[in-house]
Structure formats: C-alpha cells, structure tokens
Design an enzyme around this catalytic site. Structure first.
Site, PDB file in Angstrom:
ATOM      1  N   HIS A   1       0.787  -1.289   0.012  1.00 56.64           N
ATOM      2  CA  HIS A   1       0.094   0.189  -0.023  1.00 56.64           C
ATOM      3  C   HIS A   1       1.017   1.305  -0.039  1.00 56.64           C
ATOM      4  O   HIS A   1       0.361   1.895  -0.430  1.00 56.64           O
ATOM      5  CB  HIS A   1      -0.837   0.253   1.232  1.00 56.64           C
ATOM      6  CG  HIS A   1      -1.421  -1.213   1.492  1.00 56.64           C
ATOM      7  ND1 HIS A   1      -2.696  -1.676   0.713  1.00 56.64           N
ATOM      8  CD2 HIS A   1      -1.620  -2.009   2.706  1.00 56.64           C
ATOM      9  CE1 HIS A   1      -3.046  -2.802   1.235  1.00 56.64           C
ATOM     10  NE2 HIS A   1      -2.400  -3.129   2.087  1.00 56.64           N
TER      11      HIS A   1
ATOM     12  N   GLU B   1      -1.133  -9.157 -29.296  1.00 54.16           N
ATOM     13  CA  GLU B   1      -0.899  -9.507 -27.856  1.00 54.16           C
ATOM     14  C   GLU B   1      -0.994 -10.994 -27.589  1.00 54.16           C
ATOM     15  O   GLU B   1      -0.636 -11.538 -26.435  1.00 54.16           O
ATOM     16  CB  GLU B   1      -1.688  -8.853 -26.838  1.00 54.16           C
ATOM     17  CG  GLU B   1      -3.144  -8.830 -27.362  1.00 54.16           C
ATOM     18  CD  GLU B   1      -4.024  -7.831 -26.226  1.00 54.16           C
ATOM     19  OE1 GLU B   1      -3.401  -7.501 -25.162  1.00 54.16           O
ATOM     20  OE2 GLU B   1      -5.137  -7.714 -26.496  1.00 54.16           O
TER      21      GLU B   1
ATOM     22  N   ASP C   1       0.098  -8.475 -22.465  1.00 57.08           N
ATOM     23  CA  ASP C   1      -0.146  -9.832 -22.519  1.00 57.08           C
ATOM     24  C   ASP C   1       0.733 -10.524 -23.513  1.00 57.08           C
ATOM     25  O   ASP C   1       0.945 -11.921 -23.427  1.00 57.08           O
ATOM     26  CB  ASP C   1      -1.660  -9.830 -23.288  1.00 57.08           C
ATOM     27  CG  ASP C   1      -2.893  -9.511 -22.033  1.00 57.08           C
ATOM     28  OD1 ASP C   1      -2.559 -10.422 -21.385  1.00 57.08           O
ATOM     29  OD2 ASP C   1      -3.753  -9.046 -22.580  1.00 57.08           O
TER      30      ASP C   1
ATOM     31  N   CYS D   1       1.593  -0.399 -26.856  1.00 55.83           N
ATOM     32  CA  CYS D   1       0.752   0.235 -25.896  1.00 55.83           C
ATOM     33  C   CYS D   1       0.672  -0.571 -24.641  1.00 55.83           C
ATOM     34  O   CYS D   1       0.100  -0.142 -23.304  1.00 55.83           O
ATOM     35  CB  CYS D   1      -0.667   0.287 -26.412  1.00 55.83           C
ATOM     36  SG  CYS D   1      -1.646  -1.270 -26.774  1.00 55.83           S
TER      37      CYS D   1
HETATM   38  C1  PEP Z   1      -1.476  -5.228 -23.178  1.00 55.07           C
HETATM   39  O1  PEP Z   1      -1.847  -6.400 -23.109  1.00 55.07           O
HETATM   40  O2  PEP Z   1      -0.254  -4.890 -23.116  1.00 55.07           O
HETATM   41  C2  PEP Z   1      -2.209  -4.313 -23.162  1.00 55.07           C
HETATM   42  C3  PEP Z   1      -2.066  -3.050 -23.425  1.00 55.07           C
HETATM   43  O3  PEP Z   1      -3.664  -4.775 -22.940  1.00 55.07           O
HETATM   44  P1  PEP Z   1      -4.288  -4.930 -21.269  1.00 55.07           P
HETATM   45  O4  PEP Z   1      -3.084  -4.423 -20.463  1.00 55.07           O
HETATM   46  O5  PEP Z   1      -5.388  -3.802 -21.365  1.00 55.07           O
HETATM   47  O6  PEP Z   1      -4.492  -6.177 -21.311  1.00 55.07           O
HETATM   48 MG    MG Z   2      -4.016  -6.712 -23.234  1.00 56.42          MG
END
Ligand code: PEP
Ligand code: MG
Length: 687
Positions: free
Chosen positions: A301, A544, A568, A615
């Site tokens: 935390h 992913e 992912d 991303c």
């Molecule tokens: C990812 O898997 O890198 C991604 C951007 O999607 P999420 O984190 O929402 O699964």
């Molecule tokens: Mg993802």
C-alpha cells in the site's frame, strides 16, 4: 423456510469482495440466513464468518433462509451468486513504479564505495534528504481488569463507534487523493468493524466476565487463527486487516495515543517493518519526506500512497534498515531503491545536486511535453496516451500526448449490474473525442472476459480465464452487446478522429468477423440516416497473442495498423501470469523471445506500409525505449505521467544507433543481457 444448494461461480471463490457483497446482500433481509459449506455452518450476514468458510470457486454451498422475507431473499441471493457476486473488477495489477518516472536510475546518488548504503526495491521515484524516523506501532497493553458488564459493554460499543468514525475519516481523505483500490481496503476494515458476529462474540465474552479489551483480543485472535489455517495466501493477508482493525479499537479501549501523534513534529523519512493501509494514509503528508520499509513488496500500500503524495519509497530493504537510529541523516533514492546512511559532506553535496538536477529535469520535461518527439537524426515517433476514462482524456493533451493510443473501454462495462446502453456509450465516446480536439483516438473494443466477468453475461467458470473467452472472442459470442458498442463508436466518429482496434485477436477469422460486423453496423446506421463520418475508420488489431505476431504478414495485408500489447504478449510468450508477483522479475517484456515477435510484427507491417504502435507497459520503460525505437516501432502509447520523460528521452536517442542496439538485442539469450546492453547504450550515448 427456504433452502437451496448452489455452486460458487467466480473462480476466486468467496474472497473479500464477493464475500462482502454476499454479506451486505444478506443484511438487507430480516430473515435469518445461514450458509453451510462442508461441516461448517455460519451466519451469512457476517463477513468474517463467510471468509473463514474458505469457499473456493466451483464448490457447492447450501443456503438456508428463515423469516418473513425468505421468498424474495432466496430468489435474490440465488441470482446474485449465479451472477458471480459482482466479480467485475479487473485483476489487480501490480503497483510497480511507472518505469519512465524511474528513468536515469543508472545514475546513483553517490558512488557505492562504502557499506553505508542499504538497497531495496524502488517503488516510488524521487530523492529525499532528511532525518530518519522509525515508526513503531505503539504496543498496546490489553486490559484484563473487569469493570462490570454494563461498563465494559458500553466502553466496547463506544470504542467501535469511534473507530468507525476514524476509518470513515480516512476513507474520505483517501477517496479525494488516492487510488480506489486503497479506499476499498478501508471499506473492508469498516465492514469488519461492523461485523455482527465479531460484535456478538465479544459481547457474549463480556457478559461472561471478561474485560472488553481482552474479550475483543480473544475474538480477533480466534478468527485470525481460522483464516491462517485455511492455508490460502489471499485469506491469510486478511489477517493483517483483522489485526489492524483490532488495534484501532484497542487503542481507544486502553487509551493509547493515536498513531499519527507519535511522529515528530518536523519532516522525516519514515522507516518501518511494514505499514498497514491506515498507517500509511494516516501520516501527515507535510511531514513525510519518504518511506522505506524493511519488508513490504511491490504490491505494498505504501507504494500507491507514496506515488499519490509524490514522495520516494523503497521496500524490501531487510532488517539492517531497522538498526539505523532515529534522527540519523539519510538520503533516500526512490529511483534506484537505495538508502545512504550518514552521508559525509561530499556525499550530501552530491545528493543535493542530483536531487536538484532530477527536479529540474522533471520540470523541463514537462515544459517541453508539447514538443514533438524527433530523434537527433530525424525520426519522429508519435507519442500518445493510454487512457481509461474522461478524466484522463481531458488531461492527455496537457500532458503532451499527441492523441490517444489506447482507450480501454472496459471502464464502461465493469462494476455495474447492466450493460451501458448505446446512448450512454455514445455520449462518453463523444466527450472523449471532443476533449482530444481532432487528435487521433484509438478506441479498443471491450476487452472483457473470464477474469473480468460481467453480471449481465452468463459465463461458466473457467479454470484458466486468461486462456478463456475474453477480448474479441467474447465480443463475437455476444454480437448484440458488440454491435451496440460498435454503433455507439461509429456514431461518435463525426466528433473526432477515431481509430478502431480489436483486442486479443488470435486468428485471422476473428478479425474478419469483426470487420464484417463493423461494415454491417455502418450500413445499418446509414440506412437509419445516422451520420458515421465521411471517410472509412482506420481499423487495426492488438498484437498480444503470439499467433498474431507469428502471422503478422497475413494480418498486415488486411488491417490498417497494429498495436502491440506487450503486457499480454509477454504473458503468453513466456507463459507467466502477468499478475503473479512471484514472477514479476522474470516476466520481462525485454525478453529476446518477445523482442523477436515484436521485430517480426514491425517488419511484416512495414512491408505492407502499415504502422505499428506499442501500448503495453514496456513502452514506458526507459531501458526498453531505445530497443523499441531501433526495432522500428512508429508509435508509443503510455500512461500520462510517462509522456513527458519519454518524449525527452526520444529527443536524445539516435535512431541509427538504436537500430544497431536492437539488432544486438535480438541475438541476446536473456532479458538480463538485453537490459545490460541497453544500460551500456545509455551510458555510451551520454559520453
Ligand atoms: C497489453 O496487453 O499490453 C495491453 C495494453 O492491454 P491490457 O493491459 O489492457 O490487457
Ligand atoms: Mg492486453
């Protein structure tokens, strides 16, 4: 009397959140409601009793309801359990520091030339210089002298009421400044404090002649032992919550001082073995320069609270930390996780200088955030934002984002009893597009599924939810829900620049089915006279799942772009659960296996003149940045705090040199080797 047997649907069983939901639902009825699991039978209105049943997902419980409203209670309890007891929150992510904020970690505050440096795991960036203060939770002496039933009961009730008010106060303070997750912990404390069984058991012990303080202690100890005996790490963690709640009431009962009052009245760097959520939230932020903990972990935390306060924090420093005397001058470096004890004059001057430089850099990066990210040799990278709602959308341009590279639309679907209708979705997409003032907004269709079930979707429990019906797979199984979202997005197109993306694509037919649906929905809208914009929307997929990366050449012929979800992609490539703290160190997106998949994706895309973004979290990692740049990624989408430092780093990184680095990285054997390469790249570029 009514009774029924039912299987617990949610895969995690009756842990804190669903147990809380079940207890609160049961409390809404007058009837006496009991839950039986195996030999144990408990009061369904007591959160602690439900927790100590230790019910796992997929197991059967029997519910007995007896009273005036048994009919409706039975129906509604049945339905709530069937629907997964509101298990709609995303699996909690680790609270690791924002990688870009921990940039320049390679430069330690001082040379590590003596043994006065204690090392730990960094979890909130920044540098603080000041006196150390060890926070020791005041020992509470349980009172056993009995003053009579009436007086003890009265004292107990008043202590519980006061403790509740204190927690309410903390909850309000947290709600205005901190993460929802932390607030939820305090809510569990409030529920435990009001637990009818805990209160009843304590009162019955008082009636049999025990002092309130020792009765309360005995009751909590018994429950803590029961939780511990279940041998479930998740429930064992609840023991800390129980003890925290016990201490709060005990302090009032025995007249111990409030913990916050035992801190000095000047600013200090706080050290402790560990801090409970209410400890950490209770410190006066004006007098707290930083946190360093002997224990704790990446999910501590303290990390979340420190980052919310903008102060450095380091955890897992070991017992040596607790040997350091109060008021010893120290330098806490939250960027590289070190504590320098008793710096000499030179070290202190050096630390002050680096602190100043760090602060100046932060300020400068922010001032230049709006400038484009062009490398010294002329390659421009689009830097955009990952957002999860309107608040982030409004802050994105100010943070320096050139658009949105990932709008996680799940926020619209989770934590509610019914799906958002088309009008509500349309309104929100429109607001987000308007806030982005014509800059591109990449809308990812709902990425929900096994691990984030929705009460309004009936799904069988899955043994491996991350390998189950999630992302685009789920959308295609529920076309009505999916069409509704697509219609809401397409109708919002005239308000800005939409890019549409599908998550968790594993197979080309999934993408084709999604594309067909978009076309159908667009035609429906057109024939209903609805405006969906004059030009076709750019459409792409997330990379992913390794199969999509391996077949990137096939996809590239049909999609407009790829965005690589490294969170992912790493999870599925290395077969390591992204939420498992035990695997956090190994589960590294800079693993050469992941890099090879990224490289294949970029090459396939560029051959077909498609662009590629990243991303996932890797995009915000300063050590990953030159590698991703060198692999040819065209766009980086990161959280808002990472935008300014990321752009600053790109402006200093030579593209050609990064290409050489990437080539070498692809031949590495381990993620560790890639990180070392990148670290030397960084120091060579500085010279
Ligand atoms: C990812 O898997 O890198 C991604 C951007 O999607 P999420 O984190 O929402 O699964
Ligand atoms: Mg993802």
């Amino acid at each position: 009397m009514k009774d029924f047997e039912i299987v617990i649907q949610n895969s995690t069983g009756l842990h804190a959140r669903p147990a809380k939901k079940l207890a609160n639902l049961a409390k809404a009825y007058q009837s006496n409601i009991q839950i039986q699991h195996g030999e144990k039978k408990i009061n369904a209105k007591s959160l602690i009793s439900i927790l100590t049943l230790g019910v796992e997902g997929g197991s059967t419980i029997r519910i007995t309801i007896d009273g005036a409203d048994e009919e409706i209670a039975s129906r509604e309890l049945y339905q709530a359990i069937e629907e997964g007891l509101g298990e709609t929150e995303p699996v909690q992510q680790q609270t690791l520091p924002n990688a870009a904020e921990t940039a320049s970690v390679s430069q330690p505050v001082v040379e590590d030339k003596n043994d006065s440096i204690i090392k730990g795991v960094p979890c909130s960036p920044g540098i603080s210089i000041g006196p150390l203060f060890q926070y020791i939770r005041p020992e509470i002496k349980i009172k056993s002298q009995f003053q009579g039933v009436a007086e003890e009961s009265d004292n107990f009730r008043k202590a519980v009421a006061t403790a509740c008010l204190q927690l309410e106060d903390i909850r309000k303070k947290m709600a205005s400044s901190l993460a929802q997750k932390e607030t939820a912990i305090i809510e569990v404390h409030i529920d435990l404090l009001n637990d009818s069984e805990l209160i009843k058991e304590t009162e019955s012990q008082i009636e049999s002649g025990q002092a309130a303080s020792s009765a309360w202690h005995a009751v909590i100890e018994k429950r803590a032992a029961q939780l511990q005996a279940l041998n479930d790490p998740y429930l064992a963690a609840r023991v800390l919550d129980l003890k925290d709640v016990e201490n709060r009431v005990q302090r009032i009962l025995v007249g111990a001082p409030e913990e916050t009052l035992v801190l000095p009245d000047y600013p200090v760097i706080i050290t402790a073995t560990d801090l409970s959520p209410s400890d950490a939230a209770g410190f006066d932020p004006r007098k707290t320069l930083g946190f360093c903990l002997a224990g704790g972990g990446t999910t501590s935390h303290t990390a979340i609270i420190a980052r919310a306060l903008g102060i450095p924090a380091v955890v897992n420093m070991g017992a040596a930390l607790l040997e350091v005397k109060n008021d010893t001058e120290v330098v806490l470096d939250g960027r590289n996780g070190s504590l320098l004890v008793q710096p000499d004059e030179n070290q202190l001057a050096q630390a002050r200088q680096i602190k100043q430089q760090w602060q100046d850099k932060q300020r400068l990066d922010k001032e230049n955030a709006a400038e484009p990210a062009i490398t010294p040799d002329g390659r421009q990278i689009e830097v955009v934002a990952n957002i999860g709602g309107i608040k982030d959308a409004c802050a994105a341009l100010k943070a320096g984002a050139e658009g949105v590279g990932l709008l996680r639309t799940e926020f619209l679907f989770l934590d509610r009893e019914q799906a958002p209708d088309e009008a509500e979705q349309h309104e929100i997409y429109t607001q987000i597009l308007t806030a982005l003032q014509g800059h591109p907004v990449l809308i990812r269709t709902m990425d929900i599924g096994g691990d984030k079930p929705l009460p309004y979707i009936k799904m069988a429990p899955e043994a491996n939810p991350f390998l189950g019906v999630r992302g685009l797979r789920l959308s295609l199984i529920y076309p009505d829900l999916f069409r509704q979202q697509l219609r809401a997005i397409l109708r919002a197109v005239p308000n800005g620049r939409v890019r549409l993306m599908f998550p968790m694509v594993a197979d080309i037919e999934e993408w084709r089915a999604a594309r067909r649906l978009v076309e159908e929905v667009r035609k429906e809208c057109a024939s209903a006279g609805m405006d969906t914009g004059s030009s076709p929307v750019e459409m792409g997929i997330m990379i992913e799942v390794p199969s999509a990366a391996l077949l990137a050449d096939v996809f590239a012929r049909e999609v407009d772009f790829f965005s690589i979800g490294t969170n992912d992609l790493t999870q599925y490539t290395l077969a390591m659960d992204r939420g498992n703290p035990a695997l956090a160190a190994q589960s590294d997106g800079l693993h050469p296996a992941v890099l090879r998949l990224i490289s294949m994706t970029v090459e396939a895309a560029h051959r077909e003149k498609r662009w590629v973004g990243v991303c996932g979290e890797l995009g915000a990692d300063p050590q990953a940045l030159p590698v991703l740049l060198g692999l040819g990624v065209d766009e980086l989408s990161v959280n808002l705090n990472a935008i300014a430092p990321l752009k600053a780093q790109l402006r200093k990184t030579n593209y050609q040199a990064a290409q050489d680095l990437a080539k070498k990285a692809l031949t590495c054997e381990t993620a560790h080797q890639v990180r070392s390469l990148s670290a030397s790249f960084e120091s060579e570029s500085k010279n």
